[in-house]
Motif scaffolding. Structure first.
Motif, mmCIF file in Angstrom:
data_model
loop_
_atom_site.group_PDB
_atom_site.id
_atom_site.type_symbol
_atom_site.label_atom_id
_atom_site.label_comp_id
_atom_site.label_asym_id
_atom_site.label_seq_id
_atom_site.Cartn_x
_atom_site.Cartn_y
_atom_site.Cartn_z
ATOM 1 N N LEU A 77 0.731 -0.941 0.015
ATOM 2 C CA LEU A 77 0.016 -0.149 0.047
ATOM 3 C C LEU A 77 0.644 1.112 -0.030
ATOM 4 C CD1 LEU A 77 -2.793 -1.155 2.532
ATOM 5 C CD2 LEU A 77 -2.889 -1.146 0.022
ATOM 6 N N GLY A 78 2.325 1.147 0.153
ATOM 7 C CA GLY A 78 3.125 2.384 0.187
ATOM 8 C C GLY A 78 2.866 3.279 1.312
ATOM 9 N N ILE A 79 2.138 2.702 2.507
ATOM 10 C CA ILE A 79 2.287 3.542 3.930
ATOM 11 C C ILE A 79 3.472 3.837 4.423
ATOM 12 C CG2 ILE A 79 1.168 3.856 5.903
ATOM 13 C CD1 ILE A 79 -1.226 2.451 4.707
ATOM 14 N N GLU A 80 4.058 4.901 4.416
ATOM 15 C CA GLU A 80 5.523 5.138 4.876
ATOM 16 C C GLU A 80 5.678 5.687 6.483
ATOM 17 O OE1 GLU A 80 7.679 7.316 2.207
ATOM 18 O OE2 GLU A 80 7.862 5.508 0.653
ATOM 19 N N LEU A 81 4.384 5.837 6.942
ATOM 20 C CA LEU A 81 4.393 6.306 8.379
ATOM 21 C C LEU A 81 5.492 7.480 8.571
ATOM 22 C CD1 LEU A 81 4.139 3.075 10.182
ATOM 23 C CD2 LEU A 81 2.315 4.485 9.581
ATOM 24 N N GLY A 82 5.244 8.524 7.869
ATOM 25 C CA GLY A 82 6.188 9.748 7.889
ATOM 26 C C GLY A 82 7.364 9.797 7.195
ATOM 27 N N GLY A 83 7.604 8.764 6.547
ATOM 28 C CA GLY A 83 8.878 8.627 5.609
ATOM 29 C C GLY A 83 10.168 8.436 6.326
ATOM 30 N N GLY A 84 11.365 8.683 5.481
ATOM 31 C CA GLY A 84 12.780 8.545 5.993
ATOM 32 C C GLY A 84 13.193 7.256 5.515
ATOM 33 N N GLU A 88 14.258 3.340 8.884
ATOM 34 C CA GLU A 88 13.414 4.179 9.968
ATOM 35 C C GLU A 88 11.967 3.758 9.606
ATOM 36 O OE1 GLU A 88 16.064 8.280 9.787
ATOM 37 O OE2 GLU A 88 14.493 8.080 8.528
ATOM 38 N N ILE A 89 11.686 3.381 8.431
ATOM 39 C CA ILE A 89 10.265 3.072 8.202
ATOM 40 C C ILE A 89 10.145 1.631 8.866
ATOM 41 C CG2 ILE A 89 8.451 2.095 6.305
ATOM 42 C CD1 ILE A 89 9.974 4.369 4.749
ATOM 43 N N SER A 90 10.970 0.796 8.663
ATOM 44 C CA SER A 90 10.720 -0.489 9.299
ATOM 45 C C SER A 90 10.837 -0.327 10.855
ATOM 46 C CB SER A 90 12.119 -1.414 8.855
ATOM 47 O OG SER A 90 12.012 -1.781 7.728
ATOM 48 N N PHE A 91 11.377 0.505 11.562
ATOM 49 C CA PHE A 91 11.438 0.747 12.903
ATOM 50 C C PHE A 91 9.778 1.145 13.445
ATOM 51 C CE2 PHE A 91 11.875 3.599 16.658
ATOM 52 C CZ PHE A 91 12.565 2.587 17.372
ATOM 53 N N LYS A 92 9.448 2.094 12.379
ATOM 54 C CA LYS A 92 8.213 2.696 13.048
ATOM 55 C C LYS A 92 6.945 1.582 12.626
ATOM 56 C CE LYS A 92 9.471 7.203 11.515
ATOM 57 N NZ LYS A 92 9.158 8.172 10.307
ATOM 58 N N LEU A 93 7.124 0.712 11.477
ATOM 59 C CA LEU A 93 6.265 -0.536 11.183
ATOM 60 C C LEU A 93 6.412 -1.310 12.261
ATOM 61 C CD1 LEU A 93 6.681 -0.781 7.419
ATOM 62 C CD2 LEU A 93 4.544 0.092 8.657
ATOM 63 N N ALA A 94 7.543 -1.661 12.902
ATOM 64 C CA ALA A 94 7.689 -2.781 14.108
ATOM 65 C C ALA A 94 7.032 -2.272 15.198
ATOM 66 C CB ALA A 94 9.251 -2.902 14.446
ATOM 67 N N ILE A 95 7.156 -1.022 15.868
ATOM 68 C CA ILE A 95 6.381 -0.229 16.689
ATOM 69 C C ILE A 95 4.720 -0.410 16.508
ATOM 70 C CG2 ILE A 95 5.768 2.083 17.861
ATOM 71 C CD1 ILE A 95 8.718 2.636 17.271
ATOM 72 N N LEU A 96 4.238 -0.152 15.193
ATOM 73 C CA LEU A 96 2.995 -0.196 14.961
ATOM 74 C C LEU A 96 2.400 -1.729 15.229
ATOM 75 C CD1 LEU A 96 0.373 1.085 13.827
ATOM 76 C CD2 LEU A 96 1.203 0.281 11.583
ATOM 77 N N GLY A 97 3.220 -2.663 14.753
ATOM 78 C CA GLY A 97 2.908 -3.987 14.986
ATOM 79 C C GLY A 97 2.829 -4.372 16.527
#
Length: 222
Positions: A77-84, A88-97
């Protein structure tokens, strides 16, 4: 004996683990509290959403949730949670999960705390004209939190250890470094395990002892 550690940034990897734990704990507490409010809400739609969410996410493997955040949200879906950068995106996605998963356990811990509050207190508050949100925020939740410090400490300890799952999407935390060290330092593999086991004990043991002390200090005497 531990000379091999000079070639690896062990402290840096554990610092990433600490950051994952901290941000995920804050997010889980906020989202879990909102879910608990939904679970005891007088609105059937909100109760239904809370029940379906808890029973679905809680029974889904954490690894599946973490990988899904990367594959489905980011790569599809291309959702980057603020980019980077990709890290950095993987870090944010891990927090989300981690938040999505552990909020379920925060919610159920809080709900058990809500059940310890005498019904008469809520009825008296409603008789005074307070709305549901006021009764929840002013009367019920403060007492519920005081009753469930120990269960929330257990959730936090579990969350700290579960951050290792973030390695599945390439987050450079302790488990990913341990995997690399096992691959290149196979002659001292037991020392590698001992180092990382000690690191997690250092992170979790003080947390459990401190929150256990806090739980006894703030427990509601009935």
């Amino acid at each position: 004996m531990f000379d091999f550690l000079n070639d690896y940034d062990v402290l840096g990897a554990f610092w990433v683990t600490v950051q994952l734990t901290l941000w995920s704990a804050i997010g889980s507490l906020v989202w879990g509290t909102m879910l608990a409010a939904m679970r005891v809400s007088p609105v059937p739609v909100m109760r239904g959403f809370g029940t379906v969410y808890i029973n679905t996410v809680r029974n889904t493997p954490l690894t599946l949730i973490i990988v899904a955040t990367s594959l489905a949200l980011y790569q599809t879906l291309g959702i980057e949670l603020g980019g980077g950068t990709s890290k950095e995106i993987s870090f944010k996605l891990a927090i989300l999960g981690l938040v999505a998963y552990h909020a379920c356990f925060v919610c159920e811990s809080l709900r058990s705390g809500i059940n310890t509050v005498p019904v008469g207190q809520a009825e008296a508050a409603r008789a005074l004209g307070l709305k549901f949100t006021q009764v929840l925020n002013l009367i019920v939740l403060p007492q519920a939190f005081r009753s469930v410090v120990a269960p929330l400490a257990n959730v936090l300890i579990a969350l700290t250890k579960n951050t290792t799952v973030a390695a599945a999407i390439g987050v450079a935390e302790a488990a990913l470094l341990m995997k690399e060290m096992i691959e290149f330092e196979s002659d001292v593999i037991f020392l590698v395990f001992a180092v990382f086991a000690f690191g997690f004990v250092v992170l979790t043991l003080p947390t459990g002892l401190f929150l256990g002390w806090v739980g006894k200090r703030v427990a509601v005497k009935r």
